[in-house]
Design a protein around this motif. Sequence first.
Motif, PDB file in Angstrom:
ATOM      1  N   GLY A   1       0.861  -1.056   0.043  1.00 45.49           N
ATOM      2  CA  GLY A   1       0.166  -0.101   0.043  1.00 45.49           C
ATOM      3  C   GLY A   1       0.818   1.252   0.011  1.00 45.49           C
ATOM      4  N   GLU A   2       0.124   2.358   0.127  1.00 45.16           N
ATOM      5  CA  GLU A   2       0.946   3.746   0.218  1.00 45.16           C
ATOM      6  C   GLU A   2       1.726   3.744   1.532  1.00 45.16           C
ATOM      7  N   GLY A   3       2.794   4.509   1.692  1.00 38.81           N
ATOM      8  CA  GLY A   3       3.510   4.880   2.904  1.00 38.81           C
ATOM      9  C   GLY A   3       2.434   4.878   3.844  1.00 38.81           C
ATOM     10  N   GLY A   4       2.793   4.422   4.989  1.00 38.09           N
ATOM     11  CA  GLY A   4       2.103   4.275   6.235  1.00 38.09           C
ATOM     12  C   GLY A   4       1.438   5.753   6.619  1.00 38.09           C
ATOM     13  N   GLY A   5       0.331   6.276   6.359  1.00 35.59           N
ATOM     14  CA  GLY A   5      -0.247   7.676   6.775  1.00 35.59           C
ATOM     15  C   GLY A   5      -0.047   7.913   8.188  1.00 35.59           C
ATOM     16  N   VAL A   6       0.715   8.798   8.607  1.00 40.46           N
ATOM     17  CA  VAL A   6       0.508   9.110  10.107  1.00 40.46           C
ATOM     18  C   VAL A   6      -0.496   9.267  10.609  1.00 40.46           C
ATOM     19  N   MET A   7      -1.584   9.658  10.053  1.00 40.60           N
ATOM     20  CA  MET A   7      -2.992  10.011  10.775  1.00 40.60           C
ATOM     21  C   MET A   7      -3.420   8.867  11.341  1.00 40.60           C
ATOM     22  N   CYS A   8      -3.195   7.391  10.860  1.00 37.17           N
ATOM     23  CA  CYS A   8      -3.690   6.442  11.449  1.00 37.17           C
ATOM     24  C   CYS A   8      -3.389   6.204  12.817  1.00 37.17           C
ATOM     25  N   LYS A   9      -1.999   6.763  13.130  1.00 37.14           N
ATOM     26  CA  LYS A   9      -1.827   6.500  14.491  1.00 37.14           C
ATOM     27  C   LYS A   9      -2.667   6.986  15.562  1.00 37.14           C
ATOM     28  N   MET A  10      -3.517   8.122  15.001  1.00 35.98           N
ATOM     29  CA  MET A  10      -4.485   8.430  15.912  1.00 35.98           C
ATOM     30  C   MET A  10      -5.354   7.472  16.271  1.00 35.98           C
ATOM     31  N   CYS A  11      -5.942   6.756  15.173  1.00 39.70           N
ATOM     32  CA  CYS A  11      -6.888   5.793  15.493  1.00 39.70           C
ATOM     33  C   CYS A  11      -6.425   4.784  16.300  1.00 39.70           C
ATOM     34  N   ARG A  12      -5.066   4.382  16.485  1.00 35.92           N
ATOM     35  CA  ARG A  12      -4.447   3.573  17.177  1.00 35.92           C
ATOM     36  C   ARG A  12      -4.212   3.778  18.509  1.00 35.92           C
ATOM     37  N   GLY A  13      -4.840   4.788  18.819  1.00 38.23           N
ATOM     38  CA  GLY A  13      -4.766   5.161  20.506  1.00 38.23           C
ATOM     39  C   GLY A  13      -3.529   6.002  20.523  1.00 38.23           C
ATOM     40  N   PHE A  14      -2.940   6.616  19.712  1.00 41.11           N
ATOM     41  CA  PHE A  14      -1.982   7.708  20.102  1.00 41.11           C
ATOM     42  C   PHE A  14      -2.878   9.114  20.325  1.00 41.11           C
ATOM     43  N   GLY A  15      -2.657   9.753  21.412  1.00 38.27           N
ATOM     44  CA  GLY A  15      -3.232  11.085  21.719  1.00 38.27           C
ATOM     45  C   GLY A  15      -2.697  12.104  20.744  1.00 38.27           C
ATOM     46  N   VAL A  16      -3.606  13.264  20.568  1.00 35.62           N
ATOM     47  CA  VAL A  16      -3.175  14.457  19.740  1.00 35.62           C
ATOM     48  C   VAL A  16      -1.843  14.798  19.978  1.00 35.62           C
ATOM     49  N   TYR A  36      -2.092  14.076   5.219  1.00 31.92           N
ATOM     50  CA  TYR A  36      -3.051  13.913   4.159  1.00 31.92           C
ATOM     51  C   TYR A  36      -4.543  13.708   4.955  1.00 31.92           C
ATOM     52  N   VAL A  37      -5.514  14.490   4.487  1.00 33.54           N
ATOM     53  CA  VAL A  37      -6.917  14.549   5.161  1.00 33.54           C
ATOM     54  C   VAL A  37      -7.835  13.836   4.217  1.00 33.54           C
ATOM     55  N   GLU A  38      -8.329  12.731   4.516  1.00 33.47           N
ATOM     56  CA  GLU A  38      -9.116  11.809   3.740  1.00 33.47           C
ATOM     57  C   GLU A  38     -10.540  12.645   3.396  1.00 33.47           C
ATOM     58  N   SER A  39     -11.299  12.397   2.521  1.00 36.04           N
ATOM     59  CA  SER A  39     -12.609  12.944   1.956  1.00 36.04           C
ATOM     60  C   SER A  39     -13.404  12.307   3.103  1.00 36.04           C
ATOM     61  N   GLU A  40     -14.648  13.113   3.461  1.00 34.93           N
ATOM     62  CA  GLU A  40     -15.437  12.806   4.225  1.00 34.93           C
ATOM     63  C   GLU A  40     -16.963  13.526   3.763  1.00 34.93           C
ATOM     64  N   VAL A  41     -17.982  13.024   4.392  1.00 30.90           N
ATOM     65  CA  VAL A  41     -19.190  13.423   4.116  1.00 30.90           C
ATOM     66  C   VAL A  41     -20.120  13.607   5.336  1.00 30.90           C
ATOM     67  N   ASP A  42     -20.627  14.824   5.504  1.00 32.14           N
ATOM     68  CA  ASP A  42     -21.289  15.202   6.645  1.00 32.14           C
ATOM     69  C   ASP A  42     -22.486  15.939   6.553  1.00 32.14           C
ATOM     70  N   ARG A  43     -23.168  16.466   7.243  1.00 34.31           N
ATOM     71  CA  ARG A  43     -24.367  17.310   7.038  1.00 34.31           C
ATOM     72  C   ARG A  43     -24.197  18.169   6.311  1.00 34.31           C
ATOM     73  N   ASP A  44     -22.886  19.030   6.242  1.00 41.93           N
ATOM     74  CA  ASP A  44     -22.576  19.995   5.426  1.00 41.93           C
ATOM     75  C   ASP A  44     -22.371  19.711   3.931  1.00 41.93           C
ATOM     76  N   GLY A  45     -22.180  18.389   3.867  1.00 47.29           N
ATOM     77  CA  GLY A  45     -22.075  18.085   2.442  1.00 47.29           C
ATOM     78  C   GLY A  45     -20.609  17.054   2.320  1.00 47.29           C
ATOM     79  N   VAL A  46     -20.047  17.169   1.146  1.00 49.83           N
ATOM     80  CA  VAL A  46     -18.830  16.402   0.776  1.00 49.83           C
ATOM     81  C   VAL A  46     -17.686  17.275   0.911  1.00 49.83           C
ATOM     82  N   HIS A  47     -16.619  16.706   1.717  1.00 48.59           N
ATOM     83  CA  HIS A  47     -15.350  17.414   2.082  1.00 48.59           C
ATOM     84  C   HIS A  47     -14.365  16.520   1.200  1.00 48.59           C
ATOM     85  N   PRO A  48     -14.001  17.225   0.119  1.00 48.36           N
ATOM     86  CA  PRO A  48     -13.100  16.194  -0.674  1.00 48.36           C
ATOM     87  C   PRO A  48     -11.563  16.167   0.110  1.00 48.36           C
ATOM     88  N   ALA A  49     -10.982  14.972  -0.204  1.00 48.56           N
ATOM     89  CA  ALA A  49      -9.507  15.044   0.543  1.00 48.56           C
ATOM     90  C   ALA A  49      -8.401  16.053  -0.051  1.00 48.56           C
TER      91      ALA A  49
END
Length: 162
Positions: A1-16, A36-49
Motif C-alpha cells: 500500500g501507500e507509505g503508512g499515513g501518520v494520521m492512522c496513529k491517532m486511530c490506534r490510540g495515540f493522543g493528539v 493527508y486528510v481523507e475525504s468525508e461526508v457530513d451534514r454540510d456536504g462532501v469534503h474532498p480529500a
Amino acid sequence: GEGGGVMCKMCRGFGVDNYIDDVRATIETFGWALQYVESEVDRDGVHPAFCYTVGLTDLGSPEIVVTGRGPRESSMILNALGTSVASGMLEIESGIGCAAAGFDLLAIDVPDCADILYVASDVYGTGRFSAVQAVWRDLEGALPWEGIPSTVVQPILGPVPF
C-alpha cells in the motif's frame, strides 16, 4: 500500500499530543511533514480529500496545500515543492506559477488556512502561519476556473485570480 499515513496513529490510540510531537520530529528530520486528510461526508456536504505541508513556515515560507489528487500524487507534488523551497530555488507565494512532479501549478492564497490546516495550527498556532494552494492544470492545460469549471474535482480554497 501507500507509505503508512501518520494520521492512522491517532486511530490506534495515540493522543493528539503524541501525534503533534511526531509531526514536529518529522519536521526536524526532513524539514517538513505531510498531512493527508481523507475525504468525508457530513451534514454540510462532501469534503474532498486534500494534502498539505507542515514545516515550511520554519523556512519563512507559506505552507502548501494540494486538493483533488490521491495521497501518492499529492505527496510527490508537495515533496518536490518542499525541496525547491528548502533549497532556496523557489519562493512560493500567491500568483507564482511553477512545475512539480509533472504538474503545471499556480499558487493561490488560502485565507482561512487555520480553519482547514488543523495540524499546522496545532504546531504553530492560529494566525502564526500562512498557506497557498498549489492548483494544478488539467490535461488540456486549464485551471479549474477556466473553460468548463472543474472545482468539483479540485476544490479551490481561496479567491480565484483574475
